[in-house]
Design a protein around this motif. Structure first.
Motif, PDB file in Angstrom:
ATOM      1  N   MET A 242       0.850  -1.176   0.000  1.00  0.00           N
ATOM      2  CA  MET A 242       0.000   0.000   0.000  1.00  0.00           C
ATOM      3  C   MET A 242       0.894   1.237   0.000  1.00  0.00           C
ATOM      4  O   MET A 242       2.096   1.145   0.305  1.00  0.00           O
ATOM      5  CB  MET A 242      -0.946   0.017   1.205  1.00  0.00           C
ATOM      6  N   THR A 243       0.335   2.377  -0.339  1.00  0.00           N
ATOM      7  CA  THR A 243       1.103   3.614  -0.386  1.00  0.00           C
ATOM      8  C   THR A 243       0.755   4.481   0.813  1.00  0.00           C
ATOM      9  O   THR A 243      -0.418   4.700   1.122  1.00  0.00           O
ATOM     10  CB  THR A 243       0.807   4.389  -1.686  1.00  0.00           C
ATOM     11  N   LEU A 244       1.815   4.935   1.502  1.00  0.00           N
ATOM     12  CA  LEU A 244       1.651   5.876   2.613  1.00  0.00           C
ATOM     13  C   LEU A 244       2.515   7.090   2.300  1.00  0.00           C
ATOM     14  O   LEU A 244       3.746   7.002   2.311  1.00  0.00           O
ATOM     15  CB  LEU A 244       2.092   5.257   3.945  1.00  0.00           C
ATOM     16  N   GLY A 245       1.891   8.223   1.996  1.00  0.00           N
ATOM     17  CA  GLY A 245       2.658   9.402   1.615  1.00  0.00           C
ATOM     18  C   GLY A 245       3.472   9.100   0.373  1.00  0.00           C
ATOM     19  O   GLY A 245       2.933   8.659  -0.640  1.00  0.00           O
ATOM     20  N   ASP A 246       4.790   9.300   0.449  1.00  0.00           N
ATOM     21  CA  ASP A 246       5.659   9.004  -0.689  1.00  0.00           C
ATOM     22  C   ASP A 246       6.365   7.660  -0.538  1.00  0.00           C
ATOM     23  O   ASP A 246       7.319   7.368  -1.248  1.00  0.00           O
ATOM     24  CB  ASP A 246       6.701  10.117  -0.853  1.00  0.00           C
ATOM     25  N   LYS A 247       5.874   6.829   0.384  1.00  0.00           N
ATOM     26  CA  LYS A 247       6.489   5.523   0.635  1.00  0.00           C
ATOM     27  C   LYS A 247       5.579   4.388   0.146  1.00  0.00           C
ATOM     28  O   LYS A 247       4.349   4.496   0.215  1.00  0.00           O
ATOM     29  CB  LYS A 247       6.749   5.313   2.134  1.00  0.00           C
ATOM     30  N   THR A 248       6.208   3.326  -0.317  1.00  0.00           N
ATOM     31  CA  THR A 248       5.498   2.086  -0.614  1.00  0.00           C
ATOM     32  C   THR A 248       5.746   1.121   0.541  1.00  0.00           C
ATOM     33  O   THR A 248       6.902   0.779   0.817  1.00  0.00           O
ATOM     34  CB  THR A 248       5.991   1.447  -1.925  1.00  0.00           C
ATOM     35  N   HIS A 357      -5.704   3.824  12.011  1.00  0.00           N
ATOM     36  CA  HIS A 357      -4.992   4.873  11.281  1.00  0.00           C
ATOM     37  C   HIS A 357      -3.727   5.315  12.025  1.00  0.00           C
ATOM     38  O   HIS A 357      -2.763   5.784  11.402  1.00  0.00           O
ATOM     39  CB  HIS A 357      -5.909   6.081  11.050  1.00  0.00           C
ATOM     40  N   LYS A 358      -3.719   5.165  13.368  1.00  0.00           N
ATOM     41  CA  LYS A 358      -2.548   5.563  14.143  1.00  0.00           C
ATOM     42  C   LYS A 358      -1.325   4.708  13.804  1.00  0.00           C
ATOM     43  O   LYS A 358      -0.184   5.168  13.908  1.00  0.00           O
ATOM     44  CB  LYS A 358      -2.849   5.468  15.647  1.00  0.00           C
ATOM     45  N   ILE A 359      -1.579   3.459  13.404  1.00  0.00           N
ATOM     46  CA  ILE A 359      -0.463   2.574  13.038  1.00  0.00           C
ATOM     47  C   ILE A 359       0.229   3.103  11.789  1.00  0.00           C
ATOM     48  O   ILE A 359       1.464   3.129  11.712  1.00  0.00           O
ATOM     49  CB  ILE A 359      -0.958   1.129  12.822  1.00  0.00           C
ATOM     50  N   ASN A 360      -0.566   3.537  10.798  1.00  0.00           N
ATOM     51  CA  ASN A 360       0.023   4.054   9.563  1.00  0.00           C
ATOM     52  C   ASN A 360       0.926   5.254   9.842  1.00  0.00           C
ATOM     53  O   ASN A 360       2.045   5.344   9.329  1.00  0.00           O
ATOM     54  CB  ASN A 360      -1.078   4.454   8.579  1.00  0.00           C
ATOM     55  N   ASP A 361       0.434   6.179  10.669  1.00  0.00           N
ATOM     56  CA  ASP A 361       1.243   7.364  11.003  1.00  0.00           C
ATOM     57  C   ASP A 361       2.522   6.969  11.729  1.00  0.00           C
ATOM     58  O   ASP A 361       3.601   7.522  11.465  1.00  0.00           O
ATOM     59  CB  ASP A 361       0.428   8.323  11.879  1.00  0.00           C
ATOM     60  N   MET A 362       2.388   5.996  12.641  1.00  0.00           N
ATOM     61  CA  MET A 362       3.549   5.587  13.427  1.00  0.00           C
ATOM     62  C   MET A 362       4.582   4.847  12.569  1.00  0.00           C
ATOM     63  O   MET A 362       5.790   4.956  12.800  1.00  0.00           O
ATOM     64  CB  MET A 362       3.112   4.720  14.604  1.00  0.00           C
ATOM     65  N   ILE A 363       4.142   4.089  11.564  1.00  0.00           N
ATOM     66  CA  ILE A 363       5.075   3.402  10.664  1.00  0.00           C
ATOM     67  C   ILE A 363       5.996   4.416   9.984  1.00  0.00           C
ATOM     68  O   ILE A 363       7.212   4.229   9.916  1.00  0.00           O
ATOM     69  CB  ILE A 363       4.313   2.569   9.611  1.00  0.00           C
ATOM     70  N   LEU A 364       5.423   5.506   9.500  1.00  0.00           N
ATOM     71  CA  LEU A 364       6.226   6.530   8.828  1.00  0.00           C
ATOM     72  C   LEU A 364       7.214   7.175   9.802  1.00  0.00           C
ATOM     73  O   LEU A 364       8.381   7.417   9.456  1.00  0.00           O
ATOM     74  CB  LEU A 364       5.316   7.599   8.221  1.00  0.00           C
ATOM     75  N   LYS A 365       6.748   7.428  11.034  1.00  0.00           N
ATOM     76  CA  LYS A 365       7.634   8.059  12.013  1.00  0.00           C
ATOM     77  C   LYS A 365       8.778   7.119  12.413  1.00  0.00           C
ATOM     78  O   LYS A 365       9.942   7.531  12.484  1.00  0.00           O
ATOM     79  CB  LYS A 365       6.841   8.461  13.259  1.00  0.00           C
TER      80      LYS A 365
END
Length: 463
Positions: A242-248, A357-365
């Motif tokens: 899946m795509t999160l921001g500019d990351k795959t 949704h908090k998991i997605n944000d935390m993955i990027l951080k």
């Protein structure tokens, strides 16, 4: 015009490096030892700075022919202005290499120890086994994969000009050592040779029936993984992107892990494949069942995060059925998983998709911290202040000093502590320094590895 000599034993990759520098195939490469016998020369343009590159024959004493080749190689080194000594990073350090490297160091010329065949981040630790050579300039590269060769080229280019002023108010020899050890980073802590950080590998791990597949489906927003109350439903690791921001982000739903005595049949293979997935992952989502007590098996699975040095997010699933308050559960978790004290905790319900949704944000951080480059000056300032507040205890009655610190890798951040007596730095002091770094830099969700290293053999001999 300056001369650069490449030396080393047969089959360490000298001719391949020669070709890489020349950007074309000039020297013949082969797995057969002794392919290069004469000294091959080529004028190389290093971005407007020309130099003569010398590819020497493999250094070997096994026959009269190879002894002559060896002598030619040493003559080339004496005539050169810069020496690159190559070793095989997949082999153990060799006493013959060490002896010749010391001999070449005494020539007083810029010399780099080039550890070849370090093909990925997981093999990075092997390069530091060659620290016993006492090289101020060590480069862990892979010529065949063109990995970090650019950093070596930058070091060579710097030595084609007159040397610059010392860094960080260190005495000149220490400044040179620091400048070359951290050649892969600029002063802002950014890699000079850009790595591809656009993809994140996330492994979902936990024991059976904690809700890993349900969590994957909730993260993706659709039913991709089979969900069942039957323990062991997932056997093959399931990959989904899946795509999160500019990351795959590639999620891997690994097979649930049971106690060793209960692993049967095909699940044994599943456990092996789970380990293979962890080798390629960046971050682990450690899924725990909040509706059941923590178990010894949970602790063992958490230990895999530490074993593979992954970033980590602890996911407390089934939170709507939690056995206790948040404070009670997290306190027990921190007590049982002391080695993951740096991992953030998120409470979710995969079935109802609450707080997913908090998991997605935390993955990027966490990935940002897992790939963080700490600026060199700031890193050394924190270490300096930490050692002033709490001096390093002496070792066998002799003082122990950290001369400087240098980050040499990411995924996770790895920092070398260059010391006069590295063996004298106790693990408890390493833990203290790690905590100081965490207080000064955002390193939530990532391990931080500090490795004491010596600057040279002479310091070690003096202990």
């Amino acid at each position: 015009m300056k001369k650069i000599a490449i030396l080393g034993q047969p089959n360490v990759g000298k001719s391949s490096l020669f070709n890489r520098f020349a950007r074309r195939r000039i020297a013949i490469t082969s797995d057969m030892a002794g392919t290069t016998r004469d000294v091959k020369k080529e004028i190389i343009d290093f971005d407007g700075k020309e130099a003569e590159l010398l590819d020497t024959g493999g250094i070997d004493d096994s026959s009269e022919l190879f002894r002559r080749v060896r002598n030619k190689a040493i003559e080339a080194a004496k005539a050169a202005d810069i020496i690159l000594y190559m070793v095989d990073g997949k082999a153990l350090p060799d006493d013959r290499d060490k002896e010749l490297f010391y001999r070449l160091q005494r020539l007083g010329k810029p010399i780099a120890l080039v550890v070849n065949k370090i093909d990925n981040d997981k093999e990075e630790e092997r390069a530091w086994e060659f620290g016993e050579f006492g090289a101020n300039n060590l480069f862990a590269i892979s010529v065949s994969h063109n990995r970090r060769v650019g950093q070596l080229i930058e070091w060579v280019k710097n030595h084609l000009d007159e040397p610059e002023a010392a860094l960080l108010d260190l005495v000149p020899d220490e400044a040179d050592a620091l400048e070359n050890l951290i050649a892969q980073f600029d002063e802002t802590g950014t890699l000079q040779e850009e790595e591809d950080l656009s993809e994140i590998g996330v492994a979902i791990i936990g024991r059976t029936n904690v809700g890993k597949s349900s969590l994957l489906n909730a993260l993706l927003g659709e039913e991709r993984a089979v969900v069942s109350d039957v323990a062991g439903t997932t056997i093959d690791p399931v990959d989904e992107k899946m795509t999160l921001g500019d990351k795959t982000v590639t999620f891997v739903d690994t097979a649930g892990i049971r106690r060793r005595g209960k692993i049967q049949g095909i699940e044994r293979y599943a456990l092996g494949r789970t380990r293979q997935m962890l080798e390629r992952a960046d971050i682990a989502l450690l899924v725990l069942d909040a509706s059941a007590p923590l178990s010894e098996l949970d602790e063992k699975i958490a230990g895999l995060v530490d074993e593979y040095k992954l970033g980590c997010i602890i996911v407390l699933n089934k939170w709507d059925e939690a056995l206790g308050s948040y404070e009670e559960i997290v306190d027990e978790l921190r007590y049982r998983f002391k080695f993951l004290s740096w991992a953030p905790v998120i409470t979710v319900s995969a079935k109802s998709k609450k707080r997913i949704h908090k998991i997605n944000d935390m993955i990027l951080k966490v990935f940002e911290n897992y790939t963080r480059h700490i600026p060199t000056r700031e890193l050394n300032e924190v270490i300096k202040q930490a050692t002033i507040r709490h001096h390093i205890p002496s070792h066998k009655g002799k003082p122990v000093n950290i001369l400087f610190a240098s980050q040499y890798a990411i995924k996770p951040p790895k920092i070398a502590l260059i010391s006069n007596r590295p063996r004298g730095i106790h693990f408890s002091y390493i833990r203290y320094l790690t905590n100081q770094l965490r207080e000064n830099f955002d390193l939530e969700g990532t391990p931080v590895i500090l490795i004491p290293k010596r600057r040279g053999e002479r310091e070690e001999e003096s202990e």
